[in-house]
Design an enzyme around this catalytic site. Structure first.
Site, PDB file in Angstrom:
ATOM      1  N   ARG A  95      26.465   5.886 -25.171  1.00 34.99           N
ATOM      2  CA  ARG A  95      26.181   4.829 -24.195  1.00 34.99           C
ATOM      3  C   ARG A  95      24.978   3.981 -24.674  1.00 34.99           C
ATOM      4  O   ARG A  95      23.981   4.513 -25.137  1.00 34.99           O
ATOM      5  CB  ARG A  95      25.871   5.454 -22.831  1.00 34.99           C
ATOM      6  N   VAL A  96      25.118   2.681 -24.572  1.00 35.14           N
ATOM      7  CA  VAL A  96      24.028   1.783 -24.943  1.00 35.14           C
ATOM      8  C   VAL A  96      23.639   0.963 -23.720  1.00 35.14           C
ATOM      9  O   VAL A  96      24.508   0.402 -23.050  1.00 35.14           O
ATOM     10  CB  VAL A  96      24.455   0.842 -26.097  1.00 35.14           C
ATOM     11  N   GLY A  97      22.346   0.913 -23.423  1.00 38.61           N
ATOM     12  CA  GLY A  97      21.871   0.129 -22.275  1.00 38.61           C
ATOM     13  C   GLY A  97      21.449  -1.271 -22.694  1.00 38.61           C
ATOM     14  O   GLY A  97      21.812  -1.761 -23.767  1.00 38.61           O
ATOM     15  N   ASP A  98      20.646  -1.905 -21.863  1.00 40.70           N
ATOM     16  CA  ASP A  98      20.187  -3.271 -22.140  1.00 40.70           C
ATOM     17  C   ASP A  98      19.048  -3.317 -23.166  1.00 40.70           C
ATOM     18  O   ASP A  98      18.832  -4.349 -23.813  1.00 40.70           O
ATOM     19  CB  ASP A  98      19.670  -3.918 -20.846  1.00 40.70           C
TER      20      ASP A  98
ATOM     21  N   GLY B 101      20.643  -0.706 -16.965  1.00 41.42           N
ATOM     22  CA  GLY B 101      21.061  -1.556 -18.078  1.00 41.42           C
ATOM     23  C   GLY B 101      22.374  -2.278 -17.826  1.00 41.42           C
ATOM     24  O   GLY B 101      22.526  -3.463 -18.145  1.00 41.42           O
TER      25      GLY B 101
ATOM     26  N   THR C  89      12.249   2.370 -19.099  1.00 39.31           N
ATOM     27  CA  THR C  89      12.071   1.848 -20.452  1.00 39.31           C
ATOM     28  C   THR C  89      10.670   1.303 -20.583  1.00 39.31           C
ATOM     29  O   THR C  89      10.183   0.667 -19.646  1.00 39.31           O
ATOM     30  CB  THR C  89      13.049   0.679 -20.685  1.00 39.31           C
TER      31      THR C  89
ATOM     32  N   GLY D 246      15.370  -0.849 -15.793  1.00 40.81           N
ATOM     33  CA  GLY D 246      16.255  -0.691 -14.638  1.00 40.81           C
ATOM     34  C   GLY D 246      17.642  -0.291 -15.102  1.00 40.81           C
ATOM     35  O   GLY D 246      17.790   0.304 -16.171  1.00 40.81           O
TER      36      GLY D 246
HETATM   37  N1  ASP Z   1      17.292  -0.074 -18.837  1.00 38.41           N
HETATM   38  C1  ASP Z   1      17.400   1.256 -19.360  1.00 38.41           C
HETATM   39  C2  ASP Z   1      18.841   1.542 -19.662  1.00 38.41           C
HETATM   40  O1  ASP Z   1      19.706   1.166 -18.909  1.00 38.41           O
HETATM   41  C3  ASP Z   1      16.855   2.312 -18.456  1.00 38.41           C
HETATM   42  C4  ASP Z   1      15.602   1.943 -17.704  1.00 38.41           C
HETATM   43  O2  ASP Z   1      14.912   1.015 -18.064  1.00 38.41           O
HETATM   44  O3  ASP Z   1      15.304   2.589 -16.701  1.00 38.41           O
HETATM   45  O4  ASP Z   1      19.097   2.195 -20.652  1.00 38.41           O
END
Ligand code: ASP
Length: 317
Positions: free
Chosen positions: A177-180, A203, A149, A201
């Protein structure tokens, strides 16, 4: 006094652009938006915006967010398809009193009404990565490998701080799907009275620690951004390992309202870009050490050249 810090080497061109604007007295909202758009528009960064890696249905669904540290306004979109610059839609949403976080079709409808640029975000290159992964993982699709990200924190000359994120999330993720990254407090947080933080990282694990908010909270208690990042990442990493046996990738950047900054990670290979009134835009590589202490050094010319070469190399299917 001004500054900008961002996750990963891919942020460098954006940080350079944002730094140029901040130097001329630009607003932290305008600078962070322009900086993230730069990353979204570059087709060879395969985890953000145009050219981002698709979900398991081969659709590019993007997450993005924006926060104004003066007003605490937050706007975000999640799982949005076919729009060129999700960060701009997120910023536009941050001005809404309600309905400021929109997902999927609702986010697309809003973007359409507001006249944002429609674009097919799936490139031939991303399709090739998808086909390759499908072949490699014939038995079972492994979501995760192939993500990142761009998360930024920005301080302008007037003392305003902002944070913003943009990502295609996990490669081969499930539809919806939703991440952080679009979740306030997890993927990003900014408070001009204190500072801001942003994450990259896994999420699903970053969210368990509300980690960007936690870093801002620690800075509010008086910790330097470096100490705050190390403490928050170290604690979440330990808690996850203790309770669940393992911790996903956790990498964080932060800056306070004095322009001091910090980073922490639990992985090898995390890089970040930073610029300020006293420092030209630079890329650093981070090494995690004992007791969650992290050290970093400026990326060498060779590393920088190799980075671009590998980013742009043909996809061998
Ligand atoms: N944090 C992001 C997610 O989980 C992916 C990433 O930053 O690598 O969607």
């Amino acid at each position: 006094m001004w500054g900008m810090i961002a996750t990963w080497r891919m942020a460098l061109e954006g940080v350079t652009k944002g730094a140029g604007m901040l130097e001329q007295g630009a607003d932290a909202g305008d600078a962070v938006e322009a900086a993230i758009r730069e990353v979204e528009d570059f087709p060879y960064y395969k985890s953000v915006g145009y050219g981002g890696l698709p979900n398991e249905d081969m659709e590019v669904e993007l997450d993005a967010a924006y926060m104004d540290g003066d007003t605490l306004d937050v706007g975000a979109v999640a799982a949005i398809r076919d729009y060129a610059n999700p960060v701009s839609i997120a910023r536009r949403l941050s001005r809404e009193k309600v309905n400021s976080v929109l997902v999927g079709e609702g986010a697309e409808r809003f973007a359409h009404k507001e006249g944002f640029e429609r674009k097919n975000m799936l490139t031939d290159r991303a399709k090739a990565f998808y086909r390759k992964r499908k072949k490699e993982d014939e038995q079972e699709l492994r979501p995760y490998a192939g993500h990142d990200t761009v998360g930024m924190v920005c301080l302008d000359c007037k003392g305003k701080m902002t944070a913003a994120t943009s990502t295609s999330g996990l490669f081969m993720k499930k539809k919806g799907r939703v991440g952080d990254s679009p979740i306030v407090g997890s993927g990003f947080y900014a408070d001009s009275k204190v500072g801001g933080a942003s994450a990259t990282g896994l999420g699903e694990d970053l969210m368990k620690g509300c980690i960007s908010y936690e870093i801002v909270r620690l800075m509010k208690e008086g910790l330097h951004p470096q100490e705050a990042c190390e403490r928050a990442v170290g604690l979440l990493d330990r808690e996850l390992k203790e309770r669940r046996g393992k911790a996903g990738d956790l990498s964080l950047i932060a800056m306070n309202n004095k322009g001091e900054w910090g980073v922490a990670t639990n992985i090898q290979g995390f890089s970040f870009a930073v610029a300020s009134w006293g420092e030209e835009p630079k890329v650093y590589l981070v090494t995690p050490g004992e007791d969650s202490r992290c050290t970093f050094e400026e990326a060498s010319q060779e590393w920088m050249e190799d980075y671009m070469r590998t980013r742009m190399a043909p996809v061998e299917e």
